[in-house]
Scaffold this active site. Structure first.
Site, PDB file in Angstrom:
ATOM      1  N   ASP A   1      -5.512  -5.638   5.385  1.00  0.00           N
ATOM      2  CA  ASP A   1      -6.467  -6.760   5.618  1.00  0.00           C
ATOM      3  C   ASP A   1      -6.411  -7.879   5.118  1.00  0.00           C
ATOM      4  O   ASP A   1      -7.069  -8.923   5.912  1.00  0.00           O
ATOM      5  CB  ASP A   1      -7.893  -6.051   5.396  1.00  0.00           C
ATOM      6  CG  ASP A   1      -8.183  -4.681   6.218  1.00  0.00           C
ATOM      7  OD1 ASP A   1      -7.554  -4.575   7.366  1.00  0.00           O
ATOM      8  OD2 ASP A   1      -8.549  -3.851   5.640  1.00  0.00           O
TER       9      ASP A   1
ATOM     10  N   LYS B   1     -14.719   2.655  15.860  1.00  0.00           N
ATOM     11  CA  LYS B   1     -13.377   1.990  15.672  1.00  0.00           C
ATOM     12  C   LYS B   1     -12.719   1.830  16.975  1.00  0.00           C
ATOM     13  O   LYS B   1     -12.523   1.027  17.621  1.00  0.00           O
ATOM     14  CB  LYS B   1     -12.557   2.600  14.878  1.00  0.00           C
ATOM     15  CG  LYS B   1     -11.940   1.460  13.805  1.00  0.00           C
ATOM     16  CD  LYS B   1     -11.301   2.150  12.606  1.00  0.00           C
ATOM     17  CE  LYS B   1     -12.132   1.638  11.326  1.00  0.00           C
ATOM     18  NZ  LYS B   1     -11.381   2.379  10.227  1.00  0.00           N
TER      19      LYS B   1
ATOM     20  N   LYS C   1       8.512 -17.907  -8.925  1.00  0.00           N
ATOM     21  CA  LYS C   1       8.006 -16.931  -9.561  1.00  0.00           C
ATOM     22  C   LYS C   1       6.727 -17.241 -10.620  1.00  0.00           C
ATOM     23  O   LYS C   1       7.254 -18.362 -11.389  1.00  0.00           O
ATOM     24  CB  LYS C   1       9.022 -16.163 -10.417  1.00  0.00           C
ATOM     25  CG  LYS C   1       8.716 -14.882 -11.207  1.00  0.00           C
ATOM     26  CD  LYS C   1       9.803 -14.276 -11.726  1.00  0.00           C
ATOM     27  CE  LYS C   1       9.348 -13.018 -12.533  1.00  0.00           C
ATOM     28  NZ  LYS C   1      10.257 -12.654 -13.558  1.00  0.00           N
TER      29      LYS C   1
ATOM     30  N   ASN D   1       0.887  -1.317   0.081  1.00  0.00           N
ATOM     31  CA  ASN D   1      -0.111   0.009  -0.160  1.00  0.00           C
ATOM     32  C   ASN D   1       0.824   1.171  -0.044  1.00  0.00           C
ATOM     33  O   ASN D   1       2.179   1.347   0.113  1.00  0.00           O
ATOM     34  CB  ASN D   1      -1.112  -0.008   0.983  1.00  0.00           C
ATOM     35  CG  ASN D   1      -0.398  -0.163   2.449  1.00  0.00           C
ATOM     36  OD1 ASN D   1       0.541   0.990   2.941  1.00  0.00           O
ATOM     37  ND2 ASN D   1      -0.541  -1.238   3.300  1.00  0.00           N
TER      38      ASN D   1
ATOM     39  N   PHE E   1      -5.024   4.245  14.571  1.00  0.00           N
ATOM     40  CA  PHE E   1      -5.456   5.084  13.462  1.00  0.00           C
ATOM     41  C   PHE E   1      -6.698   4.758  12.720  1.00  0.00           C
ATOM     42  O   PHE E   1      -7.013   3.463  12.437  1.00  0.00           O
ATOM     43  CB  PHE E   1      -4.089   5.180  12.370  1.00  0.00           C
ATOM     44  CG  PHE E   1      -3.002   6.118  13.125  1.00  0.00           C
ATOM     45  CD1 PHE E   1      -2.326   5.811  14.115  1.00  0.00           C
ATOM     46  CD2 PHE E   1      -2.971   7.246  12.510  1.00  0.00           C
ATOM     47  CE1 PHE E   1      -1.389   6.717  14.630  1.00  0.00           C
ATOM     48  CE2 PHE E   1      -1.903   8.099  12.907  1.00  0.00           C
ATOM     49  CZ  PHE E   1      -1.219   8.051  13.968  1.00  0.00           C
TER      50      PHE E   1
ATOM     51  N   LYS F   1     -12.350  -1.733  19.117  1.00  0.00           N
ATOM     52  CA  LYS F   1     -11.012  -2.136  19.179  1.00  0.00           C
ATOM     53  C   LYS F   1     -10.591  -1.727  20.553  1.00  0.00           C
ATOM     54  O   LYS F   1      -9.430  -2.131  20.757  1.00  0.00           O
ATOM     55  CB  LYS F   1     -10.240  -1.624  17.986  1.00  0.00           C
ATOM     56  CG  LYS F   1     -10.682  -1.937  16.673  1.00  0.00           C
ATOM     57  CD  LYS F   1      -9.175  -1.533  15.621  1.00  0.00           C
ATOM     58  CE  LYS F   1      -9.721  -2.083  14.356  1.00  0.00           C
ATOM     59  NZ  LYS F   1      -8.753  -1.979  13.330  1.00  0.00           N
TER      60      LYS F   1
HETATM   61  N1  CTP Z   1      -5.071  -2.549  11.779  1.00  0.00           N
HETATM   62  C1  CTP Z   1      -4.320  -3.308  12.548  1.00  0.00           C
HETATM   63  N2  CTP Z   1      -4.538  -4.987  11.890  1.00  0.00           N
HETATM   64  C2  CTP Z   1      -5.060  -4.793  10.762  1.00  0.00           C
HETATM   65  C3  CTP Z   1      -5.740  -3.971  10.061  1.00  0.00           C
HETATM   66  C4  CTP Z   1      -5.560  -2.484  10.656  1.00  0.00           C
HETATM   67  O1  CTP Z   1      -3.978  -3.560  13.440  1.00  0.00           O
HETATM   68  N3  CTP Z   1      -5.097  -6.056  10.093  1.00  0.00           N
HETATM   69  C5  CTP Z   1      -4.886  -1.251  12.749  1.00  0.00           C
HETATM   70  C6  CTP Z   1      -4.265  -0.128  11.976  1.00  0.00           C
HETATM   71  O2  CTP Z   1      -2.740  -0.066  12.430  1.00  0.00           O
HETATM   72  C7  CTP Z   1      -4.906   1.186  12.503  1.00  0.00           C
HETATM   73  C8  CTP Z   1      -6.363   0.541  12.677  1.00  0.00           C
HETATM   74  O3  CTP Z   1      -6.195  -0.895  12.534  1.00  0.00           O
HETATM   75  O4  CTP Z   1      -4.397   1.726  13.643  1.00  0.00           O
HETATM   76  C9  CTP Z   1      -7.424   1.101  11.631  1.00  0.00           C
HETATM   77  O5  CTP Z   1      -7.204   0.252  10.640  1.00  0.00           O
HETATM   78  P1  CTP Z   1      -8.199   0.446   9.495  1.00  0.00           P
HETATM   79  O6  CTP Z   1      -7.756  -0.245   8.230  1.00  0.00           O
HETATM   80  O7  CTP Z   1      -8.578   2.013   9.026  1.00  0.00           O
HETATM   81  O8  CTP Z   1      -9.410  -0.083  10.062  1.00  0.00           O
HETATM   82  P2  CTP Z   1     -10.340  -1.305   9.995  1.00  0.00           P
HETATM   83  O9  CTP Z   1     -10.696  -1.647  11.392  1.00  0.00           O
HETATM   84  O10 CTP Z   1      -9.441  -2.435   9.209  1.00  0.00           O
HETATM   85  O11 CTP Z   1     -11.632  -0.935   9.184  1.00  0.00           O
HETATM   86  P3  CTP Z   1     -12.005  -0.648   7.693  1.00  0.00           P
HETATM   87  O12 CTP Z   1     -10.717  -1.169   6.742  1.00  0.00           O
HETATM   88  O13 CTP Z   1     -13.242  -1.517   7.577  1.00  0.00           O
HETATM   89  O14 CTP Z   1     -12.162   0.842   7.635  1.00  0.00           O
END
Ligand code: CTP
Length: 397
Positions: free
Chosen positions: A278, A337, A288, A209, A323, A341
């Site tokens: 995610d 969130k 490869k 990303n 975040f 969390k």
């Molecule tokens: N995060 C994490 N582990 C993951 C995904 C996200 O620890 N697999 C943490 C990120 O480091 C950040 C927070 O979760 O601090 C928010 O991540 P975000 O991707 O915005 O939120 P999600 O809960 O994954 O929700 P969505 O993608 O549906 O917005």
């Protein structure tokens, strides 16, 4: 960075005196008003003209020469200073300062100042390890002076060991700490994740990303400035590691989870600034992938663990920060969130706004807290936001 700050640099007679020229130049480039005092021995090694040119101010060597105004000069500089830096500091000046001897311009001004003082020792290893020098360093520290540790490596006397003048960056970082740090996180252990995870598709390709890691690095740096014991769990090797910060490099979400879980129990503050993927590839190819084998390619993905959620579940005394990067209903999504969390603070950014989000050096953030309060901040650099976040954490610990 140092605009409006008056820094007196004392240069004593060690071979590393020439390295202080770079320090003086960097301080001036960062906006400081720099005044140099050289000992007679230092002036034998490097010409005062060098320091005069680099600082843009008169250089003082002798107590009774160059009196250009009627202020008593050692008192004037002692009063003017926001910070005193002795670099390089020889065993001699350390000994004199520790024993209260004031017999030349530098030692006299040093004794007269109420500004914080930073010593940067540089000398031969045997001299540095001499128990009397070590006792003098302890005395200075007990009296509230800061004494940096020299580096180990090749020395001017053609030996190797501890005693090298530290890198300019390390000294600048100590200076920043001495000028702006308030010891807000002294004795606290802080862990920060940073960067974007990389999930392998095959040995040469990955899913990644746009996260640069800058926000996490800025938070780690700000925490170190406040005297915290900081460990960064980082997915990027591109950024310079802030002074005084330990780093553990990881690649993907599972490695990051392992590292954060291992460090979490003993920490006081955990900040998940990393952009964690995610999903990961379900079947990572050990070889490869060749295009001749596929007219069209489907990569199946499976969910990664939510690291932050896991930390929230096992949280005890730790202050946990997450975040949220959102494009709409930022506060609503952020609040949800924070609850889900089990966080103490959530940094919410609207990444649809110019100047916020990934791969830029600024951010626009709202801080949401567990007690349902929130604060909104204008656009600022990630370095500035890092300091704000650390200050807000310290207020709530
Ligand atoms: N995060 C994490 N582990 C993951 C995904 C996200 O620890 N697999 C943490 C990120 O480091 C950040 C927070 O979760 O601090 C928010 O991540 P975000 O991707 O915005 O939120 P999600 O809960 O994954 O929700 P969505 O993608 O549906 O917005």
């Amino acid at each position: 960075m140092f605009e409006g700050k008056h820094i007196v640099v004392g240069i004593t007679g060690g071979i590393a005196a020439y390295k202080a020229a770079e320090l003086v130049s960097q301080l001036r480039q960062r906006g400081a008003d720099v005044h140099c005092i050289m000992t007679e021995h230092a002036a034998q090694l490097v010409s005062p003209i060098t320091f005069g040119e680099l600082s843009g101010n008169d250089v003082t060597v002798n107590m009774f020469a160059n009196i250009s105004h009627w202020d008593v000069q050692h008192i004037a500089l002692a009063r003017l200073a926001d910070l005193f830096v002795i670099a390089p500091a020889t065993a001699n000046i350390i000994g004199k300062a520790a024993c209260g001897i004031a017999d030349d311009m530098l030692s006299t001004t040093l004794m007269a100042t109420k500004a914080p003082v930073l010593f940067v020792p540089a000398m031969n290893t045997n001299m540095y390890e001499n128990p009397i020098v070590q006792r003098n360093i302890r005395t200075l520290r007990e009296a509230g002076y800061t004494v940096m540790e020299p580096e180990s490596g090749h020395l001017a006397c053609n030996t190797s060991g501890k005693g090298r003048f530290p890198k300019t960056e390390a000294i600048l970082s100590e200076i920043e700490k001495a000028l702006f740090g308030q010891h807000l996180l002294r004795g606290k252990k802080v862990i920060v994740s940073a960067g974007g995870t990389k999930e392998n598709i095959d040995p040469v390709r990955y899913i990644g990303n746009r996260s640069s890691g800058k926000m996490g690095y800025a938070i780690a740096r700000a925490a170190a400035m406040e005297d915290a014991d900081v460990t960064l769990v980082s997915c990027t090797e591109e950024l310079p590691v802030p002074e005084g910060v330990r780093v553990r490099y990881v690649q993907n979400a599972r490695e990051m989870k392992q590292a954060m879980d291992a460090l979490f129990d003993a920490c006081d503050v955990a900040v998940m600034a990393a952009a964690v993927s995610d999903y990961r590839t379900k079947n990572e190819s050990p070889r490869k992938i060749k295009k001749e084998d596929h007219d069209a390619l489907t990569i199946q993905l499976e969910l990664n663990p939510d690291i932050l959620y896991g930390l929230g579940q096992k949280k005890q005394h730790q202050f946990l920060v997450g975040f949220a990067a959102e494009t709409n209903d930022v506060i609503e999504h952020g609040k949800e969130k924070l609850e889900r969390k089990n966080l103490d603070m959530l940094v919410a950014n609207d990444v649809s706004q110019a100047g916020a989000g990934f791969n830029v050096s600024t951010n626009i953030a709202s801080l949401l807290y567990r007690d349902h309060t929130m604060e909104q901040f204008p656009i600022m650099t990630k370095e500035e936001l890092g300091r704000v976040i650390i200050r807000k954490i310290a207020e709530r610990l």
